[in-house]
Every structure is written in structure tokens, then in C-alpha cells.
Design a protein around this motif. Structure first.
Motif, PDB file in Angstrom:
ATOM      1  N   ALA A   1       1.029   3.641   2.107  1.00 25.19           N
ATOM      2  CA  ALA A   1       1.822   4.278   3.416  1.00 25.19           C
ATOM      3  C   ALA A   1       2.831   3.351   3.685  1.00 25.19           C
ATOM      4  O   ALA A   1       4.065   3.930   4.125  1.00 25.19           O
ATOM      5  CB  ALA A   1       0.793   3.721   4.599  1.00 25.19           C
ATOM      6  N   GLU A   2       3.066   2.137   3.316  1.00 26.97           N
ATOM      7  CA  GLU A   2       4.027   1.330   3.445  1.00 26.97           C
ATOM      8  C   GLU A   2       4.979   1.547   2.579  1.00 26.97           C
ATOM      9  O   GLU A   2       6.497   1.674   2.722  1.00 26.97           O
ATOM     10  CB  GLU A   2       3.672  -0.202   3.474  1.00 26.97           C
ATOM     11  CG  GLU A   2       2.978  -0.784   4.500  1.00 26.97           C
ATOM     12  CD  GLU A   2       1.627  -0.404   4.434  1.00 26.97           C
ATOM     13  OE1 GLU A   2       0.857  -0.594   5.534  1.00 26.97           O
ATOM     14  OE2 GLU A   2       1.022   0.213   3.414  1.00 26.97           O
TER      15      GLU A   2
ATOM     16  N   THR B   1       0.244  -3.767  10.070  1.00 20.27           N
ATOM     17  CA  THR B   1      -0.423  -2.903  11.264  1.00 20.27           C
ATOM     18  C   THR B   1      -1.933  -2.980  11.176  1.00 20.27           C
ATOM     19  O   THR B   1      -2.670  -3.542  10.369  1.00 20.27           O
ATOM     20  CB  THR B   1      -0.142  -1.332  10.978  1.00 20.27           C
ATOM     21  OG1 THR B   1      -0.587  -1.079   9.525  1.00 20.27           O
ATOM     22  CG2 THR B   1       1.352  -1.091  10.884  1.00 20.27           C
TER      23      THR B   1
ATOM     24  N   TRP C   1      -1.309   6.782  11.312  1.00 14.17           N
ATOM     25  CA  TRP C   1       0.221   6.652  10.438  1.00 14.17           C
ATOM     26  C   TRP C   1       1.210   6.730  11.158  1.00 14.17           C
ATOM     27  O   TRP C   1       2.506   6.099  10.937  1.00 14.17           O
ATOM     28  CB  TRP C   1       0.101   7.839   9.240  1.00 14.17           C
ATOM     29  CG  TRP C   1       0.166   8.932   9.820  1.00 14.17           C
ATOM     30  CD1 TRP C   1      -0.788   9.602  10.338  1.00 14.17           C
ATOM     31  CD2 TRP C   1       1.363   9.790   9.396  1.00 14.17           C
ATOM     32  NE1 TRP C   1      -0.260  11.010  10.569  1.00 14.17           N
ATOM     33  CE2 TRP C   1       0.875  11.110  10.060  1.00 14.17           C
ATOM     34  CE3 TRP C   1       2.635   9.668   9.163  1.00 14.17           C
ATOM     35  CZ2 TRP C   1       1.861  12.215  10.099  1.00 14.17           C
ATOM     36  CZ3 TRP C   1       3.493  10.758   9.119  1.00 14.17           C
ATOM     37  CH2 TRP C   1       3.203  11.956   9.496  1.00 14.17           C
TER      38      TRP C   1
ATOM     39  N   THR D   1      -4.838   1.843   8.424  1.00 18.55           N
ATOM     40  CA  THR D   1      -3.725   2.716   7.821  1.00 18.55           C
ATOM     41  C   THR D   1      -4.679   4.137   7.711  1.00 18.55           C
ATOM     42  O   THR D   1      -5.779   4.373   8.682  1.00 18.55           O
ATOM     43  CB  THR D   1      -3.808   2.325   6.200  1.00 18.55           C
ATOM     44  OG1 THR D   1      -2.914   3.464   5.557  1.00 18.55           O
ATOM     45  CG2 THR D   1      -5.106   2.620   5.709  1.00 18.55           C
TER      46      THR D   1
ATOM     47  N   THR E   1       2.313  -4.410   5.145  1.00 13.72           N
ATOM     48  CA  THR E   1       0.914  -4.044   4.555  1.00 13.72           C
ATOM     49  C   THR E   1      -0.023  -3.879   6.034  1.00 13.72           C
ATOM     50  O   THR E   1       0.803  -3.676   6.998  1.00 13.72           O
ATOM     51  CB  THR E   1       0.224  -4.982   3.811  1.00 13.72           C
ATOM     52  OG1 THR E   1      -1.044  -4.787   3.547  1.00 13.72           O
ATOM     53  CG2 THR E   1       0.189  -6.496   4.488  1.00 13.72           C
ATOM     54  N   SER E   2      -1.176  -3.802   5.898  1.00 15.24           N
ATOM     55  CA  SER E   2      -2.206  -3.494   6.947  1.00 15.24           C
ATOM     56  C   SER E   2      -3.152  -4.692   6.943  1.00 15.24           C
ATOM     57  O   SER E   2      -3.618  -5.265   5.914  1.00 15.24           O
ATOM     58  CB  SER E   2      -2.771  -1.927   6.898  1.00 15.24           C
ATOM     59  OG  SER E   2      -3.457  -1.835   5.780  1.00 15.24           O
TER      60      SER E   2
ATOM     61  N   ASP F   1       0.901  -1.278   0.042  1.00 15.20           N
ATOM     62  CA  ASP F   1       0.243   0.046  -0.259  1.00 15.20           C
ATOM     63  C   ASP F   1       1.014   1.331  -0.098  1.00 15.20           C
ATOM     64  O   ASP F   1       2.205   1.202   0.411  1.00 15.20           O
ATOM     65  CB  ASP F   1      -0.928  -0.188   1.196  1.00 15.20           C
ATOM     66  CG  ASP F   1      -2.175   1.044   1.108  1.00 15.20           C
ATOM     67  OD1 ASP F   1      -2.181   1.485   0.078  1.00 15.20           O
ATOM     68  OD2 ASP F   1      -3.158   0.928   1.980  1.00 15.20           O
TER      69      ASP F   1
ATOM     70  N   ASN G   1       2.127   3.481  12.816  1.00 18.67           N
ATOM     71  CA  ASN G   1       2.326   2.402  12.029  1.00 18.67           C
ATOM     72  C   ASN G   1       3.980   2.682  11.624  1.00 18.67           C
ATOM     73  O   ASN G   1       4.525   1.648  10.948  1.00 18.67           O
ATOM     74  CB  ASN G   1       1.420   2.451  10.590  1.00 18.67           C
ATOM     75  CG  ASN G   1       0.102   2.305  11.061  1.00 18.67           C
ATOM     76  OD1 ASN G   1      -0.287   1.561  12.042  1.00 18.67           O
ATOM     77  ND2 ASN G   1      -0.862   2.491  10.141  1.00 18.67           N
TER      78      ASN G   1
ATOM     79  N   TYR H   1      -5.869  10.851   8.079  1.00 24.40           N
ATOM     80  CA  TYR H   1      -4.180  11.107   8.145  1.00 24.40           C
ATOM     81  C   TYR H   1      -4.297  12.661   7.864  1.00 24.40           C
ATOM     82  O   TYR H   1      -3.431  13.198   8.672  1.00 24.40           O
ATOM     83  CB  TYR H   1      -3.620  10.441   6.801  1.00 24.40           C
ATOM     84  CG  TYR H   1      -2.356  11.081   6.295  1.00 24.40           C
ATOM     85  CD1 TYR H   1      -1.264  10.792   6.983  1.00 24.40           C
ATOM     86  CD2 TYR H   1      -2.295  11.755   5.233  1.00 24.40           C
ATOM     87  CE1 TYR H   1       0.160  11.358   6.705  1.00 24.40           C
ATOM     88  CE2 TYR H   1      -1.019  12.262   4.610  1.00 24.40           C
ATOM     89  CZ  TYR H   1       0.052  11.846   5.236  1.00 24.40           C
ATOM     90  OH  TYR H   1       1.234  12.524   4.929  1.00 24.40           O
TER      91      TYR H   1
ATOM     92  N   ARG I   1      -6.489  -3.759   4.992  1.00 25.62           N
ATOM     93  CA  ARG I   1      -6.383  -4.046   3.414  1.00 25.62           C
ATOM     94  C   ARG I   1      -6.099  -5.661   3.119  1.00 25.62           C
ATOM     95  O   ARG I   1      -6.812  -6.105   2.137  1.00 25.62           O
ATOM     96  CB  ARG I   1      -5.243  -3.476   3.100  1.00 25.62           C
ATOM     97  CG  ARG I   1      -4.924  -1.829   3.154  1.00 25.62           C
ATOM     98  CD  ARG I   1      -5.860  -1.208   2.385  1.00 25.62           C
ATOM     99  NE  ARG I   1      -5.594   0.320   2.120  1.00 25.62           N
ATOM    100  CZ  ARG I   1      -6.478   1.257   1.918  1.00 25.62           C
ATOM    101  NH1 ARG I   1      -7.785   1.137   1.895  1.00 25.62           N
ATOM    102  NH2 ARG I   1      -6.062   2.370   1.658  1.00 25.62           N
TER     103      ARG I   1
END
Length: 329
Positions: free
Chosen positions: A72-73, A153, A160, A156, A132-133, A70, A163, A225, A136
């Protein structure tokens, strides 16, 4: 937790070939077969435990082959100086987020759309760790952990910062993470000063509006976020933000867009402008009569950066844009 197989060249090639040759569960079973070796591609053979949403996971202390599923990662890895070998892409985008430096994402293998990653493509990369989370990919966890230690995590977006610390732990980059957080905090304070100090920032009510293809218009709430960035600068929020369902968004039709009015509005669009109702909304008299619009305090921003980015690299760029927008009037 299943440990990784030996990282000798022959075995790595054999694992990759097996994953490609088979399909579905058989492919995942084949690539998940392992012995008890702790040599998982990090070079040292050492591992440590990372606490994840799925329990404790044994991860190489310095993973070299990272796959992220994703945005964020991906942001976390790039921010921490780690170039993943593979990453998913977001459905509406072509490639990886454009706000990330091209040289940082060049060469990363695209392993499919974010919500439907290609398991065989992931396995073929022989990763040391997958980030990932749970929100997801919880349904794919059993498959993913057969390929490599998978660090999830819980969610998301809003969490953040927490994470990011999990990602840093998984990547063996905790000292780097500490410096990144300190630099961001200083940056946020600088933006607060630039807009006139804490009192003036608090008195400036800001809304973030997103036009989404196939959905109602979103007025973002407090548990998102982007809301954390507004809070870090100390900016005020209109009362409507507190009405967001689960803190995420208060959704309105074009006929109720005036509920989004504020001192300042940042707006973005996901998907086709017409199908997202952006075109009809911003062309309406209701929109044009909003105070923020009449005063020239509506700023169009990049959806990929402001909404999809979710990380410190994105956050620092957003702070720069926020400061520029809030100090030009």
C-alpha cells in the motif's frame, strides 16, 4: 521523536557503515544516534508534524530518501511521483508488484520480506522517512524510529483512502493527492455509466473470491480494499458478503463454494493453485453449476493487483478491468 543526523556525506557514510557492521539492537542503537539538527536529507532542513497511529511524528517537508514496508505504501509513493529508495516484497511474489510500471520501481532496493524487513538494509539506505502500518510493524516501531521518522497508519486495506492522505502528508504531496483523488472519483463515475448507470450497477451483485494457499477460500466482505472499489462504482453485493467476519471475509471450503454465487464473480489465487484448493474447486460440479459460471460471468483476475495492490494506481487499473468484464456480456 528522534531527529535525523546531519546529512553531510561523511556522516551519512559513517552511519551506514555502523549499521552494517553491528547487528540486532546494537545496530539499531548506532544508526539511531543523532544530534539536534533538522537537516534530514530533504535539502531545506525544514520539518513538519504528521499525525500517525503512533502519535505526532516530525518529518522532513520534502523527504528525498523514502523506505516503504508494504504494498500500500509502495503504491502511494509511486502514485504521488516518489520513487522509494527501498521497499519490502510480499512473501509469495518475486520482486515488486508487476502492475506498477517497471521504470517506476527500477532501482528500488529490496529490504526483505514484508513481515520481516531487514533492519540493517533499511538503515544502510539512510532514509528520511519510513512508511508502514501499525498492523504490520507495530512490534518493530521502536527499532524503525531509531533509523528514521516512521509514519504508521493504524491498519491497511479498507481505510486505504485515509491512509493515502497520511502518506501524502508525510511525503509533502498533499496538492498532488487532491488531484489524484478527483481523477479517481471521476473514473469511478465513468465506470458506473459504462455498466448502465447507478440503478443497473446496484442491481448487479458481485462477489470477489480468493483462493489462498494454506487457508480456506475467502469470499470478501464489505470492509476490504476491493469492496470499496465495488461500492465506488455502485455495484450490488450478495447477502453472504455481509456475513464476513469483522467485515473482512466469509471463509468456505470447496464443498460450500456455491455460497459464493452471484451475478458476477471475480476470482484470484494466492500461492499454488493446488495447495490453495483452486484446482479442485473450479473443477467440481458444485462450481460448474453456479449461475455465474454457467452464464460466463466469472472473471479470473491478478491477485497482486486486485488484492495486494491497495492504492490509487492499483484502483484505477482495477476499474478498467472491472468495466471491461462487466460490459462484455
Amino acid at each position: 521523536m528522534t531527529t535525523k543526523p546531519s546529512s553531510s556525506t561523511n556522516r551519512r557514510r559513517a552511519l551506514t557503515a555502523g549499521a552494517i557492521a553491528l547487528s540486532g539492537a546494537l545496530a539499531l542503537s548506532a544508526c539511531g544516534s543523532s544530534d539536534s539538527s533538522d537537516d534530514s536529507g530533504s535539502g531545506s532542513g525544514k520539518t513538519h508534524i504528521v499525525k500517525t497511529a503512533m502519535g505526532d511524528v516530525k518529518v522532513p517537508v520534502a523527504p528525498k530518501r523514502v523506505v516503504v514496508l508494504d504494498t500500500a505504501e509502495l503504491d502511494s509513493a509511486i502514485t504521488l511521483g516518489v520513487k522509494p529508495v527501498g521497499s519490502t516484497h510480499v512473501e509469495a511474489s518475486s520482486g515488486f508488484p508487476s502492475y506498477l510500471p517497471k521504470e517506476k520501481v527500477s532501482g528500488i532496493k529490496d529490504v526483505g520480506e514484508m513481515l520481516n524487513p531487514n533492519m540493517e538494509a533499511i538503515a544502510a539506505l539512510d532514509p528520511d522517512v519510513i512508511l508502514t502500518s501499525k498492523i504490520r510493524h507495530a512490534a518493530k516501531y521502536e527499532q524503525l524510529k531509531q533509523i528514521a521518522p516512521t509514519v504508521m497508519t493504524e491498519n491497511t486495506g479498507y481505510p486505504w483512502k485515509e491512509n493515502f492522505q497520511v502518506h501524502a502528508d508525510a511525503l509533502g504531496k498533499k496538492p498532488e493527492a487532491k488531484k489524484i483523488v478527483s481523477a479517481y472519483d471521476a473514473h469511478a463515475e465513468q465506470v458506473t455509466s459504462a455498466v448502465g448507470g447507478p440503478a443497473k450497477a446496484k442491481a448487479t451483485e458481485v462477489n470477489v473470491v480468493r483462493f489462498v494457499e494454506g487457508a480456506d477460500i475467502r469470499i470478501y466482505g464489505e470492509r476490504t480494499y476491493i469492496a470499496t472499489l465495488l461500492k465506488d462504482v455502485g455495484l450490488g453485493r450478495p447477502a453472504v458478503a455481509a456475513k464476513a467476519k469483522d467485515g473482512f471475509s466469509y471463509d468456505v471450503s470447496p464443498e460450500k463454494i456455491d455460497l459464493a454465487d452471484a451475478d458476477v464473480i471475480f476470482r484470484s489465487t494466492y500461492g499454488d493453485p493446488k495447495k490453495s484448493k483452486q484446482t479442485q474447486t473450479v473443477g467440481s460440479s458444485l462450481w460448474k453449476n453456479m449461475d455465474a459460471v454457467k452464464k460466463g460471468n466469472v472473471h479470473t483476475v491478478d491477485d497482486e493487483l486486485w488484492i495486494q495492490g491497495i492504492g490509487y494506481t492499483a484502483a484505477n487499473k482495477i476499474l478498467d478491468e472491472m468495466q471491461s468484464s462487466l460490459t462484455t456480456n
